[in-house]
Write a protein that holds these residues in place. Structure first.
Motif, PDB file in Angstrom:
ATOM      1  N   GLY A 226      46.154  63.485  55.167  1.00 57.05           N
ATOM      2  CA  GLY A 226      45.038  62.719  55.681  1.00 57.05           C
ATOM      3  C   GLY A 226      45.168  62.512  57.179  1.00 57.05           C
ATOM      4  N   LEU A 227      44.321  61.645  57.722  1.00 51.34           N
ATOM      5  CA  LEU A 227      44.335  61.390  59.162  1.00 51.34           C
ATOM      6  C   LEU A 227      45.677  60.814  59.625  1.00 51.34           C
ATOM      7  N   GLY A 228      46.259  59.936  58.842  1.00 45.26           N
ATOM      8  CA  GLY A 228      47.533  59.349  59.227  1.00 45.26           C
ATOM      9  C   GLY A 228      48.614  60.390  59.393  1.00 45.26           C
ATOM     10  N   GLN A 229      48.689  61.313  58.454  1.00 40.56           N
ATOM     11  CA  GLN A 229      49.675  62.390  58.567  1.00 40.56           C
ATOM     12  C   GLN A 229      49.403  63.265  59.784  1.00 40.56           C
ATOM     13  N   SER A 230      48.126  63.545  60.069  1.00 39.77           N
ATOM     14  CA  SER A 230      47.783  64.344  61.250  1.00 39.77           C
ATOM     15  C   SER A 230      48.190  63.637  62.537  1.00 39.77           C
ATOM     16  N   ILE A 231      48.050  62.315  62.580  1.00 39.44           N
ATOM     17  CA  ILE A 231      48.471  61.551  63.756  1.00 39.44           C
ATOM     18  C   ILE A 231      49.978  61.682  63.958  1.00 39.44           C
ATOM     19  N   VAL A 232      50.751  61.578  62.897  1.00 33.57           N
ATOM     20  CA  VAL A 232      52.204  61.678  62.996  1.00 33.57           C
ATOM     21  C   VAL A 232      52.617  63.087  63.413  1.00 33.57           C
ATOM     22  N   VAL A 233      51.955  64.094  62.859  1.00 35.69           N
ATOM     23  CA  VAL A 233      52.282  65.482  63.222  1.00 35.69           C
ATOM     24  C   VAL A 233      51.989  65.731  64.696  1.00 35.69           C
ATOM     25  N   ALA A 234      50.853  65.227  65.186  1.00 34.64           N
ATOM     26  CA  ALA A 234      50.512  65.396  66.595  1.00 34.64           C
ATOM     27  C   ALA A 234      51.519  64.670  67.486  1.00 34.64           C
ATOM     28  N   GLN A 235      51.949  63.493  67.083  1.00 34.71           N
ATOM     29  CA  GLN A 235      52.924  62.747  67.880  1.00 34.71           C
ATOM     30  C   GLN A 235      54.273  63.480  67.899  1.00 34.71           C
ATOM     31  N   SER A 236      54.677  64.024  66.757  1.00 36.67           N
ATOM     32  CA  SER A 236      55.947  64.747  66.701  1.00 36.67           C
ATOM     33  C   SER A 236      55.913  66.008  67.549  1.00 36.67           C
ATOM     34  N   ALA A 237      54.755  66.649  67.647  1.00 35.30           N
ATOM     35  CA  ALA A 237      54.621  67.877  68.433  1.00 35.30           C
ATOM     36  C   ALA A 237      54.393  67.600  69.912  1.00 35.30           C
ATOM     37  N   GLY A 238      54.275  66.347  70.298  1.00 39.70           N
ATOM     38  CA  GLY A 238      54.034  66.011  71.693  1.00 39.70           C
ATOM     39  C   GLY A 238      52.601  66.221  72.139  1.00 39.70           C
ATOM     40  N   ALA A 239      51.674  66.428  71.197  1.00 37.91           N
ATOM     41  CA  ALA A 239      50.252  66.603  71.534  1.00 37.91           C
ATOM     42  C   ALA A 239      49.606  65.225  71.608  1.00 37.91           C
ATOM     43  N   LEU A 240      49.830  64.541  72.731  1.00 38.33           N
ATOM     44  CA  LEU A 240      49.403  63.148  72.831  1.00 38.33           C
ATOM     45  C   LEU A 240      47.885  63.005  72.878  1.00 38.33           C
ATOM     46  N   ALA A 241      47.207  63.936  73.546  1.00 39.20           N
ATOM     47  CA  ALA A 241      45.747  63.859  73.582  1.00 39.20           C
ATOM     48  C   ALA A 241      45.170  63.984  72.175  1.00 39.20           C
ATOM     49  N   GLU A 242      45.745  64.884  71.383  1.00 33.96           N
ATOM     50  CA  GLU A 242      45.290  65.027  69.994  1.00 33.96           C
ATOM     51  C   GLU A 242      45.611  63.775  69.190  1.00 33.96           C
ATOM     52  N   MET A 243      46.780  63.187  69.423  1.00 37.58           N
ATOM     53  CA  MET A 243      47.161  61.982  68.691  1.00 37.58           C
ATOM     54  C   MET A 243      46.178  60.847  68.966  1.00 37.58           C
ATOM     55  N   TYR A 244      45.868  60.621  70.246  1.00 41.98           N
ATOM     56  CA  TYR A 244      44.939  59.548  70.591  1.00 41.98           C
ATOM     57  C   TYR A 244      43.524  59.858  70.101  1.00 41.98           C
ATOM     58  N   ALA A 245      43.154  61.138  70.120  1.00 41.96           N
ATOM     59  CA  ALA A 245      41.832  61.510  69.614  1.00 41.96           C
ATOM     60  C   ALA A 245      41.710  61.206  68.125  1.00 41.96           C
ATOM     61  N   LEU A 246      42.771  61.456  67.370  1.00 40.13           N
ATOM     62  CA  LEU A 246      42.748  61.158  65.937  1.00 40.13           C
ATOM     63  C   LEU A 246      42.750  59.651  65.689  1.00 40.13           C
ATOM     64  N   ILE A 247      43.429  58.901  66.550  1.00 37.68           N
ATOM     65  CA  ILE A 247      43.396  57.438  66.433  1.00 37.68           C
ATOM     66  C   ILE A 247      41.982  56.923  66.682  1.00 37.68           C
ATOM     67  N   LEU A 248      41.320  57.485  67.705  1.00 36.74           N
ATOM     68  CA  LEU A 248      39.926  57.104  67.957  1.00 36.74           C
ATOM     69  C   LEU A 248      39.039  57.462  66.774  1.00 36.74           C
ATOM     70  N   ALA A 249      39.298  58.616  66.166  1.00 38.58           N
ATOM     71  CA  ALA A 249      38.504  59.028  65.007  1.00 38.58           C
ATOM     72  C   ALA A 249      38.672  58.047  63.853  1.00 38.58           C
ATOM     73  N   ALA A 250      39.903  57.568  63.645  1.00 45.17           N
ATOM     74  CA  ALA A 250      40.134  56.580  62.586  1.00 45.17           C
ATOM     75  C   ALA A 250      39.375  55.293  62.880  1.00 45.17           C
ATOM     76  N   GLY A 251      39.372  54.880  64.162  1.00 45.65           N
ATOM     77  CA  GLY A 251      38.608  53.683  64.525  1.00 45.65           C
ATOM     78  C   GLY A 251      37.120  53.867  64.315  1.00 45.65           C
ATOM     79  N   LEU A 252      36.601  55.047  64.659  1.00 43.56           N
ATOM     80  CA  LEU A 252      35.176  55.315  64.450  1.00 43.56           C
ATOM     81  C   LEU A 252      34.824  55.329  62.968  1.00 43.56           C
TER      82      LEU A 252
END
Length: 281
Positions: A226-252
């Motif tokens: 789910g979105l939570g797992q995608s956020i963790v994967v992006a954070q582990s890979a150092g893709a910070l823009a993707e991580m924050y984008a997924l966090i914004l998507a969860a908020g939306l």
């Protein structure tokens, strides 16, 4: 000509002015809300660009928004959204099916209320995150684990609101229903349901928001898809823009869920004084 004569001469004006005022008020709130969001994004962009905050930890807002736009075109993103939202909504359905008869039992049967209050007060404060090890032990990182956590964590707002709604049933109306021998169906459909429905919709809106939060947290900590797992994967890979984008998507998503339940209140509660008052303005 007196004020009363002017009002009688232009009777429709007494309703049209408040309606324009209401529309203007809604437009004003929307403009203020959009302005606040724009201001936050501008401050975010300025702080990142000027180095006031480390850009290696918080990328610029424009980069995050661009990444969010890119994510909207990816099938993987929508699959993650589906994995999160579907389980959250199924969990909400289970909550309704469990809380409705339980609230009737607790609200209408005094011994049931007296015997369950301690259990409810004991379970309410337990955070769903604390139950993740139990969920993983029973179901592993699966939708079943998320459903368990959602039900355990998000059932309380709806259950509490339903019980309060039952307590708000007008005693005179209940006595009248018994005096006229309206029967179970008429008493339920004409007295209990209208009294409980405003509380139920409020409880469902709060429970739906909590269910979405629990689903994302369970995916982040428990490893379910789910979105939570995608956020963790992006954070582990150092893709910070993707991580924050997924966090914004969860908020939306949370905003959309909240707006959906608020939008359903008006047609379902068209008879309620608060909705009628808004309609007459």
């Amino acid at each position: 000509m007196t004020t009363a004569q002017l009002d009688a001469r232009n009777g429709s004006g007494r309703r049209s002015v408040p309606r324009r005022g209401l529309a203007a008020g809604r437009t004003g709130r929307a403009v203020l809300g959009a302005s606040a969001v724009a201001a936050v994004l501008l401050v975010w962009e300025a702080l990142s660009r000027t180095g006031a905050v480390p850009s290696g930890s918080i990328p610029p807002a424009t980069a995050v928004l661009a990444e969010l736009g890119r994510q909207l075109g990816l099938a993987e993103f929508w699959l993650a959204v589906w994995n999160t939202m579907s389980v959250a909504m199924i969990g909400l359905l289970l909550i309704v099916l469990i809380a409705s008869p339980l609230a009737l039992l607790i609200g209408l049967v005094r011994p049931a209320q007296e015997s369950t209050w301690f259990v409810m007060e004991f379970l309410k404060p337990i955070p769903p995150v604390a139950l993740i090890p139990l969920g993983l032990l029973l179901w592993g990182p699966s939708p079943g684990m998320k459903l368990f956590l959602i039900v355990m964590g998000a059932i309380w707002p709806l259950l509490t609101q339903l019980i309060y709604g039952l307590k708000e049933v007008n005693g005179v109306s209940a006595d009248m229903a018994r005096s006229y021998r309206l029967g179970w169906w008429l008493t339920t459909s004409r007295l209990l349901v209208p009294s409980i429905l405003p509380f139920a919709l409020t409880g469902m809106r709060i429970s739906a928001s909590i269910a979405l939060v629990i689903a994302v947290v369970a995916e982040m900590v428990g490893g379910a898809a789910g979105l939570g797992q995608s956020i963790v994967v992006a954070q582990s890979a150092g893709a910070l823009a993707e991580m924050y984008a997924l966090i914004l998507a969860a908020g939306l998503l949370g905003l959309l869920v909240n707006a959906g339940f608020r939008g359903a209140q008006q047609p379902l509660l068209f008879w309620h004084p608060s909705i009628r008052q808004k309609g007459n303005l």
